[in-house]
Scaffold this motif. Sequence first.
Motif, mmCIF file in Angstrom:
data_model
loop_
_atom_site.group_PDB
_atom_site.id
_atom_site.type_symbol
_atom_site.label_atom_id
_atom_site.label_comp_id
_atom_site.label_asym_id
_atom_site.label_seq_id
_atom_site.Cartn_x
_atom_site.Cartn_y
_atom_site.Cartn_z
ATOM 1 N N VAL A 46 83.441 33.722 24.505
ATOM 2 C CA VAL A 46 82.475 32.875 23.814
ATOM 3 C C VAL A 46 83.141 31.539 23.477
ATOM 4 O O VAL A 46 84.323 31.491 23.144
ATOM 5 C CB VAL A 46 81.906 33.553 22.534
ATOM 6 N N MET A 47 82.362 30.477 23.597
ATOM 7 C CA MET A 47 82.846 29.115 23.320
ATOM 8 C C MET A 47 81.699 28.366 22.642
ATOM 9 O O MET A 47 80.575 28.384 23.136
ATOM 10 C CB MET A 47 83.227 28.449 24.635
ATOM 11 N N GLN A 48 81.988 27.735 21.508
ATOM 12 C CA GLN A 48 80.983 26.948 20.814
ATOM 13 C C GLN A 48 81.437 25.504 20.695
ATOM 14 O O GLN A 48 82.605 25.244 20.417
ATOM 15 C CB GLN A 48 80.722 27.505 19.418
ATOM 16 N N LEU A 49 80.499 24.583 20.917
ATOM 17 C CA LEU A 49 80.735 23.162 20.707
ATOM 18 C C LEU A 49 80.103 22.790 19.374
ATOM 19 O O LEU A 49 78.925 23.097 19.130
ATOM 20 C CB LEU A 49 80.107 22.333 21.820
ATOM 21 N N TYR A 59 76.324 22.642 18.637
ATOM 22 C CA TYR A 59 75.684 21.840 19.676
ATOM 23 C C TYR A 59 75.326 22.691 20.893
ATOM 24 O O TYR A 59 74.284 22.504 21.509
ATOM 25 C CB TYR A 59 76.610 20.723 20.146
ATOM 26 N N ASP A 60 76.230 23.590 21.265
ATOM 27 C CA ASP A 60 76.040 24.379 22.481
ATOM 28 C C ASP A 60 76.897 25.633 22.367
ATOM 29 O O ASP A 60 77.952 25.612 21.724
ATOM 30 C CB ASP A 60 76.447 23.561 23.712
ATOM 31 N N PHE A 80 79.051 23.900 32.749
ATOM 32 C CA PHE A 80 78.157 22.995 32.026
ATOM 33 C C PHE A 80 77.091 22.538 33.031
ATOM 34 O O PHE A 80 77.285 21.552 33.742
ATOM 35 C CB PHE A 80 78.919 21.775 31.504
ATOM 36 N N PRO A 81 75.957 23.252 33.124
ATOM 37 C CA PRO A 81 74.940 22.884 34.112
ATOM 38 C C PRO A 81 74.191 21.604 33.725
ATOM 39 O O PRO A 81 74.022 21.294 32.545
ATOM 40 C CB PRO A 81 73.998 24.087 34.128
ATOM 41 N N VAL A 84 71.474 21.662 31.124
ATOM 42 C CA VAL A 84 71.883 21.720 29.716
ATOM 43 C C VAL A 84 72.475 20.386 29.278
ATOM 44 O O VAL A 84 72.117 19.852 28.230
ATOM 45 C CB VAL A 84 72.898 22.864 29.489
ATOM 46 N N THR A 85 73.370 19.829 30.074
ATOM 47 C CA THR A 85 74.053 18.590 29.668
ATOM 48 C C THR A 85 73.087 17.410 29.584
ATOM 49 O O THR A 85 73.333 16.476 28.831
ATOM 50 C CB THR A 85 75.211 18.241 30.615
ATOM 51 N N GLY A 86 71.998 17.463 30.338
ATOM 52 C CA GLY A 86 70.985 16.410 30.263
ATOM 53 C C GLY A 86 70.310 16.348 28.902
ATOM 54 O O GLY A 86 69.739 15.322 28.533
ATOM 55 N N GLU A 87 70.402 17.430 28.142
ATOM 56 C CA GLU A 87 69.815 17.496 26.808
ATOM 57 C C GLU A 87 70.804 17.158 25.696
ATOM 58 O O GLU A 87 70.416 17.104 24.524
ATOM 59 C CB GLU A 87 69.240 18.897 26.558
ATOM 60 N N TYR A 88 72.070 16.941 26.037
ATOM 61 C CA TYR A 88 73.072 16.642 25.013
ATOM 62 C C TYR A 88 72.733 15.336 24.302
ATOM 63 O O TYR A 88 72.491 14.316 24.945
ATOM 64 C CB TYR A 88 74.467 16.518 25.630
ATOM 65 N N LYS A 89 72.744 15.374 22.972
ATOM 66 C CA LYS A 89 72.478 14.184 22.145
ATOM 67 C C LYS A 89 73.746 13.698 21.455
ATOM 68 O O LYS A 89 73.693 12.810 20.630
ATOM 69 C CB LYS A 89 71.415 14.511 21.080
ATOM 70 N N PHE A 90 74.881 14.295 21.787
ATOM 71 C CA PHE A 90 76.155 13.947 21.157
ATOM 72 C C PHE A 90 77.104 13.370 22.207
ATOM 73 O O PHE A 90 76.910 13.560 23.403
ATOM 74 C CB PHE A 90 76.784 15.188 20.495
ATOM 75 N N ASP A 91 78.093 12.610 21.735
ATOM 76 C CA ASP A 91 79.089 12.018 22.639
ATOM 77 C C ASP A 91 80.422 12.756 22.606
ATOM 78 O O ASP A 91 81.187 12.696 23.563
ATOM 79 C CB ASP A 91 79.318 10.544 22.298
ATOM 80 N N LYS A 92 80.725 13.395 21.471
ATOM 81 C CA LYS A 92 81.981 14.128 21.312
ATOM 82 C C LYS A 92 81.717 15.416 20.548
ATOM 83 O O LYS A 92 80.822 15.473 19.711
ATOM 84 C CB LYS A 92 83.017 13.312 20.536
#
Length: 123
Positions: A46-49, A59-60, A80-81, A84-92
């Motif tokens: 498991v990995m959480q951002l 975030y993910d 990171f498909p 999913v990444t197209g929906e990211y609203k964060f930069d870091k």
Amino acid sequence: MSEVVKLNIRPVEINPTVDTLSDTIYVFCLRGSDDEPLDVSNYTAVMQLRPYPGAKKVYDELTTENGRLTVEGDQITIRFPASVTGEYKFDKAVYDLYIKSMHGYRYRVAQGGVQVSREVTLL
């Protein structure tokens, strides 16, 4: 009865860049103190951002259950498909990645920061 193996693993720092709207895949190998491959095939992961360590907001989340993490032999594949990444609203973001044995032992194997790289060409 199967043998219980307790590993002495220290997390390595990996700071990936994730491209939005692009399929990004990272593969890393686990090695023991003797530099031999560590077979963790029977482990889940498991990995959480998150925005920062200790933040409640996630975030993910990538897991072996949702198919975004794969554990085979000594390799862990992180996906990171684009969908999913197209929906990211964060930069870091920060993350850590845990593996868990069938006996319930947890090991943090990687940690670090994720940098999001925004697209220029819109398809």
